[in-house]
Design a protein around this motif. Structure first.
Motif, mmCIF file in Angstrom:
data_model
loop_
_atom_site.group_PDB
_atom_site.id
_atom_site.type_symbol
_atom_site.label_atom_id
_atom_site.label_comp_id
_atom_site.label_asym_id
_atom_site.label_seq_id
_atom_site.Cartn_x
_atom_site.Cartn_y
_atom_site.Cartn_z
ATOM 1 N N GLY A 116 0.894 -1.315 0.625
ATOM 2 C CA GLY A 116 0.784 0.347 -0.039
ATOM 3 C C GLY A 116 1.220 1.372 0.011
ATOM 4 O O GLY A 116 2.185 1.670 -0.264
ATOM 5 N N TYR A 117 0.215 2.020 -0.193
ATOM 6 C CA TYR A 117 1.057 3.865 0.170
ATOM 7 C C TYR A 117 -0.134 4.901 -0.307
ATOM 8 O O TYR A 117 -1.465 5.074 -0.292
ATOM 9 C CB TYR A 117 2.042 4.121 -1.288
ATOM 10 N N PHE A 118 0.151 6.170 0.061
ATOM 11 C CA PHE A 118 0.218 7.234 0.108
ATOM 12 C C PHE A 118 1.036 8.508 0.088
ATOM 13 O O PHE A 118 2.228 8.009 0.038
ATOM 14 C CB PHE A 118 -0.716 7.484 1.165
ATOM 15 N N GLU A 119 0.377 9.205 -1.034
ATOM 16 C CA GLU A 119 1.040 10.101 -1.258
ATOM 17 C C GLU A 119 0.624 11.844 -1.089
ATOM 18 O O GLU A 119 0.005 11.631 -1.249
ATOM 19 C CB GLU A 119 1.184 10.478 -3.192
ATOM 20 N N LEU A 120 1.602 12.466 -0.386
ATOM 21 C CA LEU A 120 0.877 13.711 -0.136
ATOM 22 C C LEU A 120 1.769 14.894 -1.066
ATOM 23 O O LEU A 120 2.652 14.534 -1.782
ATOM 24 C CB LEU A 120 2.024 13.809 0.903
ATOM 25 N N VAL A 121 0.429 16.126 -1.142
ATOM 26 C CA VAL A 121 1.600 16.685 -2.353
ATOM 27 C C VAL A 121 0.938 17.732 -1.710
ATOM 28 O O VAL A 121 -0.570 18.189 -1.181
ATOM 29 C CB VAL A 121 0.666 16.332 -3.926
ATOM 30 N N THR A 122 1.385 19.041 -1.385
ATOM 31 C CA THR A 122 1.645 19.775 -1.033
ATOM 32 C C THR A 122 1.101 21.638 -1.787
ATOM 33 O O THR A 122 2.666 21.642 -2.924
ATOM 34 C CB THR A 122 2.767 20.056 -0.132
ATOM 35 N N THR A 123 0.112 22.494 -1.590
ATOM 36 C CA THR A 123 0.143 23.506 -1.986
ATOM 37 C C THR A 123 0.925 24.702 -0.981
ATOM 38 O O THR A 123 0.146 24.192 -0.454
ATOM 39 C CB THR A 123 -0.885 23.440 -2.979
ATOM 40 N N SER A 124 1.330 25.778 -1.238
ATOM 41 C CA SER A 124 1.658 27.080 -0.855
ATOM 42 C C SER A 124 1.271 27.846 -1.103
ATOM 43 O O SER A 124 1.066 28.352 -2.444
ATOM 44 C CB SER A 124 3.039 26.786 -0.184
ATOM 45 N N THR A 125 0.725 29.259 -0.361
ATOM 46 C CA THR A 125 0.579 30.739 0.048
ATOM 47 C C THR A 125 1.620 31.051 0.175
ATOM 48 O O THR A 125 2.640 30.140 0.986
ATOM 49 C CB THR A 125 -0.287 30.395 0.757
ATOM 50 N N ALA A 126 2.180 32.287 0.678
ATOM 51 C CA ALA A 126 3.105 32.986 0.745
ATOM 52 C C ALA A 126 3.053 32.788 2.687
ATOM 53 O O ALA A 126 4.205 32.863 4.153
ATOM 54 C CB ALA A 126 3.013 34.249 1.383
ATOM 55 N N THR A 127 2.417 32.839 3.609
ATOM 56 C CA THR A 127 2.197 32.139 4.456
ATOM 57 C C THR A 127 2.100 30.460 4.944
ATOM 58 O O THR A 127 1.699 30.951 6.589
ATOM 59 C CB THR A 127 0.600 33.021 5.976
ATOM 60 N N ALA A 128 0.799 29.898 4.366
ATOM 61 C CA ALA A 128 0.241 28.364 5.129
ATOM 62 C C ALA A 128 0.462 27.993 3.457
ATOM 63 O O ALA A 128 0.630 27.883 2.406
ATOM 64 C CB ALA A 128 -0.724 28.635 5.459
ATOM 65 N N SER A 129 0.597 26.662 4.243
ATOM 66 C CA SER A 129 0.678 24.953 4.028
ATOM 67 C C SER A 129 -0.398 24.215 3.249
ATOM 68 O O SER A 129 -1.483 23.820 4.753
ATOM 69 C CB SER A 129 1.845 24.432 3.178
ATOM 70 N N ASP A 130 -1.110 23.200 2.274
ATOM 71 C CA ASP A 130 -2.227 22.471 2.029
ATOM 72 C C ASP A 130 -1.817 21.696 1.895
ATOM 73 O O ASP A 130 -0.845 21.765 0.865
ATOM 74 C CB ASP A 130 -3.260 22.713 1.622
ATOM 75 N N VAL A 131 -1.982 20.756 2.711
ATOM 76 C CA VAL A 131 -1.324 18.883 2.452
ATOM 77 C C VAL A 131 -2.766 17.965 1.775
ATOM 78 O O VAL A 131 -3.584 18.012 2.490
ATOM 79 C CB VAL A 131 -0.488 18.914 3.200
ATOM 80 N N GLU A 132 -2.843 17.874 0.418
ATOM 81 C CA GLU A 132 -3.593 17.097 -0.024
ATOM 82 C C GLU A 132 -3.025 15.824 0.258
ATOM 83 O O GLU A 132 -1.602 15.137 -0.288
ATOM 84 C CB GLU A 132 -3.640 17.137 -1.326
ATOM 85 N N ILE A 133 -3.594 14.511 1.081
ATOM 86 C CA ILE A 133 -3.510 13.407 0.728
ATOM 87 C C ILE A 133 -3.815 12.781 -0.673
ATOM 88 O O ILE A 133 -5.071 12.469 -1.114
ATOM 89 C CB ILE A 133 -4.036 12.692 1.825
ATOM 90 N N PHE A 134 -3.183 12.971 -2.288
ATOM 91 C CA PHE A 134 -3.528 13.240 -3.167
ATOM 92 C C PHE A 134 -3.956 12.176 -3.177
ATOM 93 O O PHE A 134 -4.661 10.906 -3.561
ATOM 94 C CB PHE A 134 -1.726 13.255 -3.506
ATOM 95 N N TYR A 135 -3.645 10.273 -2.895
ATOM 96 C CA TYR A 135 -3.529 8.973 -3.095
ATOM 97 C C TYR A 135 -3.019 8.157 -1.724
ATOM 98 O O TYR A 135 -2.175 8.076 -1.061
ATOM 99 C CB TYR A 135 -2.938 8.191 -4.249
#
Length: 192
Positions: A87-106
């Motif tokens: 099994g696995y999980f993939e994390l993908v991050t998007t960021s602004t200047a002040t905060a990051s959002d992490v999506e558990i992409f898969y």
């Protein structure tokens, strides 16, 4: 066309994580796949998603696949049992200047690994790794949100597991989707 219900879930604080009461068996480990190749990533994706109609990435070129893997804050963590990936999980991050959002992409288990309580343990790990991503990527802002989406084509345990680990639905959509057989190309077709 098939109608598919898509649920978007999130956490806004690491305190919202509800850890699984289970632990990994002694013959299992979850490990970061540093410098993962697109080929290994695609293998994981198809091994988990072939029975769940995961086909959205199958048309991606090697370069497109690699671009996702090389983004700052992108990580792939693999569940191994007796040395074999399960099994696995993939994390993908998007960021602004002040905060990051992490999506558990898969996120998912190989078919033979489902039904053994591993999903709850692996999701706990995914959420914890997502919330502490800034410690591994100090050039990114601190994580403000962890989120994922699941749909009615995913396994029946997916949504209950996400909610049991403290993720909350913040949006639901119903969409028409062209469902593709994600197992095409996974194995050669027998000749008659």
């Amino acid at each position: 066309m098939t109608q598919v219900t898509v649920n978007y879930l999130q956490q806004l604080s690491p305190s919202e994580v509800i850890p699984s009461t289970r632990s990994l068996p002694s013959n299992a480990r979850i490990e970061l796949a540093a410098e993962i190749s697109p080929e290994f990533s695609r293998f994981l994706y198809q091994s988990v998603g072939s029975e769940l109609n995961w086909a959205d990435r199958l048309d991606s070129t090697r370069a497109q696949w690699d671009e996702v893997l090389r983004r700052p804050g992108s990580e792939t963590w693999v569940l191994y049992i007796d040395g074999s990936p399960k099994g696995y999980f993939e994390l993908v991050t998007t960021s602004t200047a002040t905060a990051s959002d992490v999506e558990i992409f898969y996120f998912g288990l190989f078919p033979e690994a489902t039904g053994h309580g591993l999903g709850a343990v692996m999701l706990t790990e995914a959420l914890q790794r997502a919330w502490e991503l800034h410690s591994r990527w100090p050039q990114l802002p601190a994580v403000a949100r962890v989120w994922l989406h699941t749909c009615s084509l995913d396994g029946p345990a997916a949504l209950p597991n996400y909610q049991a680990r403290g993720l909350k639905i913040y949006r639901t959509e119903v969409e028409d989707s062209q469902v593709r057989d994600a197992s095409v190309g996974l194995w050669p077709q027998p000749t008659t």
